[in-house]
Design a protein around this motif. Structure first.
Motif, PDB file in Angstrom:
ATOM      1  N   ASP A  75       0.861  -1.182   0.000  1.00  0.00           N
ATOM      2  CA  ASP A  75       0.000   0.000   0.000  1.00  0.00           C
ATOM      3  C   ASP A  75       0.897   1.232   0.000  1.00  0.00           C
ATOM      4  O   ASP A  75       1.528   1.559   1.004  1.00  0.00           O
ATOM      5  CB  ASP A  75      -0.897  -0.017   1.230  1.00  0.00           C
ATOM      6  CG  ASP A  75      -1.795   1.210   1.291  1.00  0.00           C
ATOM      7  OD1 ASP A  75      -2.115   1.756   0.215  1.00  0.00           O
ATOM      8  OD2 ASP A  75      -2.140   1.640   2.404  1.00  0.00           O
ATOM      9  N   SER A  78      -1.766   5.136   0.164  1.00  0.00           N
ATOM     10  CA  SER A  78      -3.150   5.341  -0.274  1.00  0.00           C
ATOM     11  C   SER A  78      -3.949   6.110   0.775  1.00  0.00           C
ATOM     12  O   SER A  78      -3.726   5.976   1.982  1.00  0.00           O
ATOM     13  CB  SER A  78      -3.823   3.989  -0.530  1.00  0.00           C
ATOM     14  OG  SER A  78      -3.160   3.269  -1.541  1.00  0.00           O
ATOM     15  N   THR A  82      -7.463   1.602   0.516  1.00  0.00           N
ATOM     16  CA  THR A  82      -6.992   0.470  -0.279  1.00  0.00           C
ATOM     17  C   THR A  82      -6.576  -0.699   0.610  1.00  0.00           C
ATOM     18  O   THR A  82      -6.922  -1.855   0.335  1.00  0.00           O
ATOM     19  CB  THR A  82      -5.814   0.904  -1.169  1.00  0.00           C
ATOM     20  OG1 THR A  82      -6.276   1.821  -2.157  1.00  0.00           O
ATOM     21  CG2 THR A  82      -5.193  -0.295  -1.876  1.00  0.00           C
ATOM     22  N   ALA A  83      -5.831  -0.428   1.676  1.00  0.00           N
ATOM     23  CA  ALA A  83      -5.347  -1.504   2.543  1.00  0.00           C
ATOM     24  C   ALA A  83      -6.509  -2.265   3.173  1.00  0.00           C
ATOM     25  O   ALA A  83      -6.457  -3.498   3.312  1.00  0.00           O
ATOM     26  CB  ALA A  83      -4.428  -0.933   3.618  1.00  0.00           C
TER      27      ALA A  83
END
Length: 375
Positions: A75, A78, A82-83
């Protein structure tokens, strides 16, 4: 008439080269069941990809024929969750490792540094590294087939080009030019055999590397400040004595690079200046493309109005041969050809405008991507 005949002959020769590349020299990995025994690390860099990482990651988790598969996800700063999406999709699958990326140090661009961190954290036992972008969705045997082709070709770096998915009018105009350009102008067989770094091509969406060859080339550290890190990595491999190859992966992978015109426009603008290098070289290439592929239908129209049917017919032949080249490239790489190929002159003109815009923005230091300056 002489000019029209020249254009006809030049386009005919280039279309013939497209056909030879597509039917004789382009590698095509097997799409069916394939199994590789070696350990493989799939490396997935992500930056603000919450909206499209799910199908990509699900496809990676569904890979077959790679019993020693490990997936490393990074990641890269972000801000869209996203994670969290990665954790939800991967669950407690032991094959997946999620990393939090560090900000690029001075002299590094974001994508090369993300890939550098991924390679450093890959399973030490992995002898093949597979770099995949979030917009790529792989078929079940894609990783196994790509690694098998890497070994069969005896190269250090293989670029299996995915099928480009298009939806909007802008995508249909511009995106097919990617495959058409390298099938038309790149001598694939010579590229594989030649040691010249200048004769190299690669696509970073789906890239397979022999780990030892990747390390010998310096990895992504060797291309830390390069916009076109994929092509520059291929050149670094050649400089280190390795070999590279392109392959048609249209049966193994699909990729929709841009969802709308602003994203497509900005994506090409950030990198086209790096593709051509010196502005003079860019001007010469764009002028040649316009002459060969945009001028024939205009010349045919003018000649017809001027009462020169022979010239009009010759120019029309040049236009149709250009369209034929687009059709060959599209059919060879799983792309859409009807009726899109008929607009090939418009596609080339749009590419010329995007190139001009790329240099204009770079001169004014206004190029950026995903919130980071790139030129």
């Amino acid at each position: 008439m002489t000019a029209a005949l020249f254009l006809l002959a030049a386009v005919a020769a280039l279309t013939g080269h497209t056909w030879v590349n597509a039917t004789r020299w382009l590698r095509r990995p097997a799409a069916g069941p394939v199994e590789v025994a070696e350990a493989v690390a799939v490396l997935l860099p992500l930056r603000d990809e919450a909206a499209r990482v799910t199908p990509c990651l699900r496809a990676l988790l569904a890979q077959r024929g790679v019993p020693r598969l490990r997936i490393v996800v990074l990641d890269d700063g972000s801000t869209d969750g996203t994670a969290d999406v990665v954790r939800a999709v991967a669950g407690d699958d032991p094959r997946v490792t999620l990393l939090t990326g560090a900000a690029p140090p001075p002299g590094w661009l974001g994508k090369p540094y993300a890939c550098h961190q991924l390679a450093a954290r890959a399973d030490p036992a992995a002898t093949a590294l597979v770099f995949v972008d979030a917009d790529v969705v792989l078929a079940p045997y894609a990783v196994a087939a790509a690694v098998a082709e890497l070994r069969a070709a005896r190269v250090a770096l293989l670029s299996p080009y995915p099928r480009i998915v298009v939806a909007t009018a802008a995508e249909r105009l511009v995106q097919p030019l990617l495959q058409w350009l390298w099938l038309t102008f790149l001598p694939l067989r010579a590229m594989e055999r030649s040691r010249r770094p200048s004769l190299a091509a690669a696509g970073g969406q789906f890239l397979v590397a022999d780990r030892a060859g990747y390390a010998a080339a310096g990895g992504h550290a060797a291309v830390r400040g390069r916009i076109l890190e994929d092509v520059e990595l291929a050149r670094a491999v050649k400089r280190a004595g390795g070999r590279i190859a392109l392959a048609d992966a249209s049966r193994l992978a699909a990729c929709r690079m841009y969802a709308d015109w602003p994203a497509l426009r900005d994506g090409y603008s950030k990198s086209l200046w790096a593709t051509f290098g010196h502005p003079g070289a860019a001007a010469a290439v764009v002028a040649l493309l316009l002459l060969l592929y945009a001028a024939p239908p205009l010349l045919a129209t003018v000649a017809l109005l001027a009462g020169a049917p022979a010239v009009a017919a010759t120019a029309c032949g040049g236009y149709l041969l250009g369209v034929a080249g687009r059709i060959v490239a599209a059919r060879a790489t799983g792309g859409r050809w009807w009726p899109d190929a008929l607009a090939h002159p418009v596609s080339v003109a749009v590419l010329g405008w995007l190139t001009l815009r790329s240099y204009h923005l770079r001169k004014r230091h206004r190029l950026s991507w995903r919130g980071r300056p790139v030129g």
